[in-house]
Design a protein around this motif. Structure first.
Motif, PDB file in Angstrom:
ATOM      1  N   VAL A   1      75.749  43.700 -31.086  1.00 37.45           N
ATOM      2  CA  VAL A   1      75.706  43.953 -32.535  1.00 37.45           C
ATOM      3  C   VAL A   1      76.817  44.939 -32.880  1.00 37.45           C
ATOM      4  O   VAL A   1      76.940  45.985 -32.235  1.00 37.45           O
ATOM      5  CB  VAL A   1      74.341  44.548 -32.956  1.00 37.45           C
ATOM      6  N   ALA A   2      77.637  44.600 -33.865  1.00 39.60           N
ATOM      7  CA  ALA A   2      78.698  45.512 -34.309  1.00 39.60           C
ATOM      8  C   ALA A   2      78.868  45.388 -35.815  1.00 39.60           C
ATOM      9  O   ALA A   2      78.642  44.306 -36.379  1.00 39.60           O
ATOM     10  CB  ALA A   2      80.018  45.190 -33.608  1.00 39.60           C
TER      11      ALA A   2
ATOM     12  N   VAL B   1      77.963  54.063 -32.749  1.00 46.52           N
ATOM     13  CA  VAL B   1      76.955  53.238 -32.071  1.00 46.52           C
ATOM     14  C   VAL B   1      75.556  53.803 -32.337  1.00 46.52           C
ATOM     15  O   VAL B   1      74.624  53.066 -32.677  1.00 46.52           O
ATOM     16  CB  VAL B   1      77.230  53.176 -30.554  1.00 46.52           C
ATOM     17  N   ASN B   2      75.416  55.115 -32.192  1.00 46.77           N
ATOM     18  CA  ASN B   2      74.113  55.741 -32.436  1.00 46.77           C
ATOM     19  C   ASN B   2      73.670  55.547 -33.884  1.00 46.77           C
ATOM     20  O   ASN B   2      72.498  55.284 -34.168  1.00 46.77           O
ATOM     21  CB  ASN B   2      74.172  57.232 -32.095  1.00 46.77           C
ATOM     22  N   ALA B   3      74.634  55.675 -34.802  1.00 41.56           N
ATOM     23  CA  ALA B   3      74.318  55.483 -36.221  1.00 41.56           C
ATOM     24  C   ALA B   3      73.882  54.043 -36.484  1.00 41.56           C
ATOM     25  O   ALA B   3      72.887  53.798 -37.187  1.00 41.56           O
ATOM     26  CB  ALA B   3      75.544  55.824 -37.075  1.00 41.56           C
ATOM     27  N   LEU B   4      74.595  53.099 -35.881  1.00 40.57           N
ATOM     28  CA  LEU B   4      74.271  51.685 -36.110  1.00 40.57           C
ATOM     29  C   LEU B   4      72.924  51.315 -35.494  1.00 40.57           C
ATOM     30  O   LEU B   4      72.205  50.472 -36.037  1.00 40.57           O
ATOM     31  CB  LEU B   4      75.396  50.787 -35.563  1.00 40.57           C
ATOM     32  N   CYS B   5      72.586  51.940 -34.370  1.00 41.68           N
ATOM     33  CA  CYS B   5      71.263  51.708 -33.768  1.00 41.68           C
ATOM     34  C   CYS B   5      70.160  52.064 -34.772  1.00 41.68           C
ATOM     35  O   CYS B   5      69.195  51.305 -34.962  1.00 41.68           O
ATOM     36  CB  CYS B   5      71.095  52.547 -32.501  1.00 41.68           C
ATOM     37  N   ALA B   6      70.319  53.213 -35.411  1.00 37.75           N
ATOM     38  CA  ALA B   6      69.311  53.667 -36.378  1.00 37.75           C
ATOM     39  C   ALA B   6      69.301  52.763 -37.608  1.00 37.75           C
ATOM     40  O   ALA B   6      68.233  52.448 -38.153  1.00 37.75           O
ATOM     41  CB  ALA B   6      69.593  55.119 -36.764  1.00 37.75           C
ATOM     42  N   VAL B   7      70.487  52.343 -38.060  1.00 36.75           N
ATOM     43  CA  VAL B   7      70.584  51.444 -39.219  1.00 36.75           C
ATOM     44  C   VAL B   7      69.923  50.099 -38.894  1.00 36.75           C
ATOM     45  O   VAL B   7      69.171  49.549 -39.703  1.00 36.75           O
ATOM     46  CB  VAL B   7      72.059  51.236 -39.617  1.00 36.75           C
TER      47      VAL B   7
ATOM     48  N   LEU C   1      72.416  44.932 -27.506  1.00 39.12           N
ATOM     49  CA  LEU C   1      73.405  45.965 -27.205  1.00 39.12           C
ATOM     50  C   LEU C   1      74.241  46.246 -28.445  1.00 39.12           C
ATOM     51  O   LEU C   1      74.875  45.333 -28.984  1.00 39.12           O
ATOM     52  CB  LEU C   1      74.326  45.506 -26.064  1.00 39.12           C
ATOM     53  N   VAL C   2      74.231  47.481 -28.904  1.00 38.06           N
ATOM     54  CA  VAL C   2      75.028  47.872 -30.072  1.00 38.06           C
ATOM     55  C   VAL C   2      76.398  48.338 -29.591  1.00 38.06           C
ATOM     56  O   VAL C   2      76.501  49.161 -28.674  1.00 38.06           O
ATOM     57  CB  VAL C   2      74.315  48.964 -30.880  1.00 38.06           C
ATOM     58  N   LEU C   3      77.440  47.764 -30.198  1.00 38.60           N
ATOM     59  CA  LEU C   3      78.812  47.934 -29.706  1.00 38.60           C
ATOM     60  C   LEU C   3      79.704  48.555 -30.770  1.00 38.60           C
ATOM     61  O   LEU C   3      79.578  48.261 -31.957  1.00 38.60           O
ATOM     62  CB  LEU C   3      79.371  46.556 -29.320  1.00 38.60           C
ATOM     63  N   ASP C   4      80.610  49.416 -30.335  1.00 36.86           N
ATOM     64  CA  ASP C   4      81.676  49.880 -31.224  1.00 36.86           C
ATOM     65  C   ASP C   4      82.943  50.072 -30.393  1.00 36.86           C
ATOM     66  O   ASP C   4      82.892  50.598 -29.296  1.00 36.86           O
ATOM     67  CB  ASP C   4      81.301  51.199 -31.920  1.00 36.86           C
TER      68      ASP C   4
ATOM     69  N   ALA D   1      82.194  51.720 -26.580  1.00 32.52           N
ATOM     70  CA  ALA D   1      80.887  52.386 -26.549  1.00 32.52           C
ATOM     71  C   ALA D   1      79.810  51.338 -26.792  1.00 32.52           C
ATOM     72  O   ALA D   1      79.907  50.562 -27.740  1.00 32.52           O
ATOM     73  CB  ALA D   1      80.812  53.481 -27.606  1.00 32.52           C
ATOM     74  N   ILE D   2      78.820  51.297 -25.909  1.00 29.90           N
ATOM     75  CA  ILE D   2      77.725  50.335 -26.049  1.00 29.90           C
ATOM     76  C   ILE D   2      76.404  51.049 -25.734  1.00 29.90           C
ATOM     77  O   ILE D   2      76.340  51.877 -24.831  1.00 29.90           O
ATOM     78  CB  ILE D   2      77.874  49.132 -25.089  1.00 29.90           C
ATOM     79  N   ARG D   3      75.379  50.709 -26.492  1.00 34.38           N
ATOM     80  CA  ARG D   3      74.048  51.287 -26.225  1.00 34.38           C
ATOM     81  C   ARG D   3      73.002  50.178 -26.250  1.00 34.38           C
ATOM     82  O   ARG D   3      72.943  49.396 -27.198  1.00 34.38           O
ATOM     83  CB  ARG D   3      73.727  52.345 -27.280  1.00 34.38           C
ATOM     84  N   ASP D   4      72.191  50.138 -25.216  1.00 30.66           N
ATOM     85  CA  ASP D   4      71.069  49.202 -25.151  1.00 30.66           C
ATOM     86  C   ASP D   4      69.912  49.814 -25.938  1.00 30.66           C
ATOM     87  O   ASP D   4      69.458  50.921 -25.611  1.00 30.66           O
ATOM     88  CB  ASP D   4      70.684  48.993 -23.680  1.00 30.66           C
ATOM     89  N   VAL D   5      69.420  49.110 -26.962  1.00 27.43           N
ATOM     90  CA  VAL D   5      68.362  49.688 -27.795  1.00 27.43           C
ATOM     91  C   VAL D   5      67.062  49.903 -27.026  1.00 27.43           C
ATOM     92  O   VAL D   5      66.199  50.658 -27.473  1.00 27.43           O
ATOM     93  CB  VAL D   5      68.082  48.818 -29.050  1.00 27.43           C
ATOM     94  N   GLN D   6      66.939  49.254 -25.863  1.00 24.78           N
ATOM     95  CA  GLN D   6      65.747  49.465 -25.026  1.00 24.78           C
ATOM     96  C   GLN D   6      65.669  50.908 -24.537  1.00 24.78           C
ATOM     97  O   GLN D   6      64.595  51.408 -24.221  1.00 24.78           O
ATOM     98  CB  GLN D   6      65.783  48.529 -23.817  1.00 24.78           C
ATOM     99  N   GLY D   7      66.840  51.561 -24.430  1.00 26.00           N
ATOM    100  CA  GLY D   7      66.883  52.950 -23.996  1.00 26.00           C
ATOM    101  C   GLY D   7      66.590  53.114 -22.516  1.00 26.00           C
ATOM    102  O   GLY D   7      66.478  52.144 -21.769  1.00 26.00           O
ATOM    103  N   GLY D   8      66.490  54.372 -22.096  1.00 32.45           N
ATOM    104  CA  GLY D   8      66.201  54.678 -20.704  1.00 32.45           C
ATOM    105  C   GLY D   8      67.436  55.132 -19.949  1.00 32.45           C
ATOM    106  O   GLY D   8      68.488  55.382 -20.541  1.00 32.45           O
ATOM    107  N   MET D   9      67.304  55.235 -18.638  1.00 34.43           N
ATOM    108  CA  MET D   9      68.412  55.689 -17.805  1.00 34.43           C
ATOM    109  C   MET D   9      69.567  54.683 -17.882  1.00 34.43           C
ATOM    110  O   MET D   9      69.350  53.476 -17.886  1.00 34.43           O
ATOM    111  CB  MET D   9      67.965  55.829 -16.344  1.00 34.43           C
TER     112      MET D   9
END
Length: 295
Positions: free
Chosen positions: A181-182, A257-263, A98-101, A118-126
DNA sequence: TGCCAGGCCCTCTTTAGGGCCTT
């Protein structure tokens, strides 16, 4: 029509934003009409059955005036991290990443407050994104953002934490660890995060781990012989280094968060780091709570 | 632009100083 919406209406709305309204554009009596659907009863009582075969469009309207808690759960595309896979192997996901900011009122985790999560699971999906403003009682310097932030729908931290726990649990893979991850997390996001949980009497689950991408970038990009110089490991520097295109959004923390996911994706491929390697490099919450208990 | 806190890391270190990075 009712059957379709009874299965999907709230799920559909929650995927967008919990305070979202759904507009249905259709043809009724040879006229183009718009129905604003806030609840399922709107679907069952206000929608003419004759519109069913003539739906031509669905629109989604984000309502900022809603009194409901403004925690949003959104869809995102999966982020493919480096995976060392030999022929015949099945891909084993050792942890949920989970990417966190966080947005805060300042830099001091002892005196400042979290204002945005803001948090995003890199697995993605709904529902793979969790986003909310918090602590509506605090005042932000940015006047326009402060107007949004102080609305009654913005949850207090003690209201947001149970929702966050439920969401993380829903993303967890069969009890396997969760890695947050932050960027500069060791010194910024994680102390704020852990302190907020303790402040309201919540314990960080033992299988939650924390990984600082700034620390990781300095290690792996240096080891890998890249030309990234010391002092150039800001998130913006890494975005530029990897030629990543960052999409703008009103959800400021989610942009990072989106930027860090890509990084993170790029870093794992450059240095051939698997998810298992990330687990080994992560720390438990005790790293951030020890300092607190010794004060 | 610089300040705020503080852990990490590098340099000239050895004992310490200072820049980086986050809101």
């Amino acid at each position: 029509m009712s059957f379709i919406f009874s299965r999907n209406f709230y799920h559909l709305r929650n995927c967008l934003l919990i305070s979202a309204n759904i507009r249905l554009l259709g043809i009724h009596s040879n006229r183009c009409i718009v129905f604003l659907l806030r609840t399922f009863s709107d679907v069952t009582h206000r929608l003419p059955q004759t519109i069913t075969p003539h739906i031509i469009n669905l629109q989604f309207n984000i309502s900022l005036a809603s009194k409901e808690p403004k925690i949003s759960y959104q869809y995102s595309d999966p982020i493919q991290l480096y995976q060392e896979q030999k022929e015949g192997d099945t891909i084993d996901q050792p942890a949920t990443i989970l990417v966190l900011d966080l947005g805060t009122t300042g830099l001091n985790s002892k005196t400042d407050k979290i204002t945005e999560i803001a948090i995003r699971d890199v697995q993605g999906g709904m529902n793979s994104k969790f986003y909310t403003l918090v602590n509506r009682e605090v005042t932000l310097k940015n006047h326009k953002r402060n107007e949004l932030h102080t609305e009654s729908g913005v949850p207090r931290m003690e209201e947001a934490i149970p929702e966050l726990l439920k969401w993380v649990h829903s993303r967890q893979i069969n009890g396997k660890p969760v890695i947050f991850v932050a960027h500069n997390g060791h010194c910024f996001d994680f102390p704020f995060f852990v302190r907020a949980f303790h402040e309201y009497g919540y314990q960080i689950p033992e299988n939650w781990l924390f990984l600082d991408s700034l620390h990781l970038a300095r290690q792996v990009l240096h080891d890998n012989g890249t030309k990234l110089k010391r002092g150039n490991h800001k998130l913006k520097d890494l975005v530029k280094f990897f030629n990543i295109v960052v999409e703008a959004s009103a959800q400021k923390a989610m942009v990072d968060v989106n930027a860090l996911c890509a990084v993170l994706q790029q870093m794992t491929f450059v240095s051939k780091l698997t998810s298992g390697d990330l687990v080994e490099r992560a720390y438990t919450a005790s790293r951030y709570s020890t300092r607190r208990s010794s004060e």
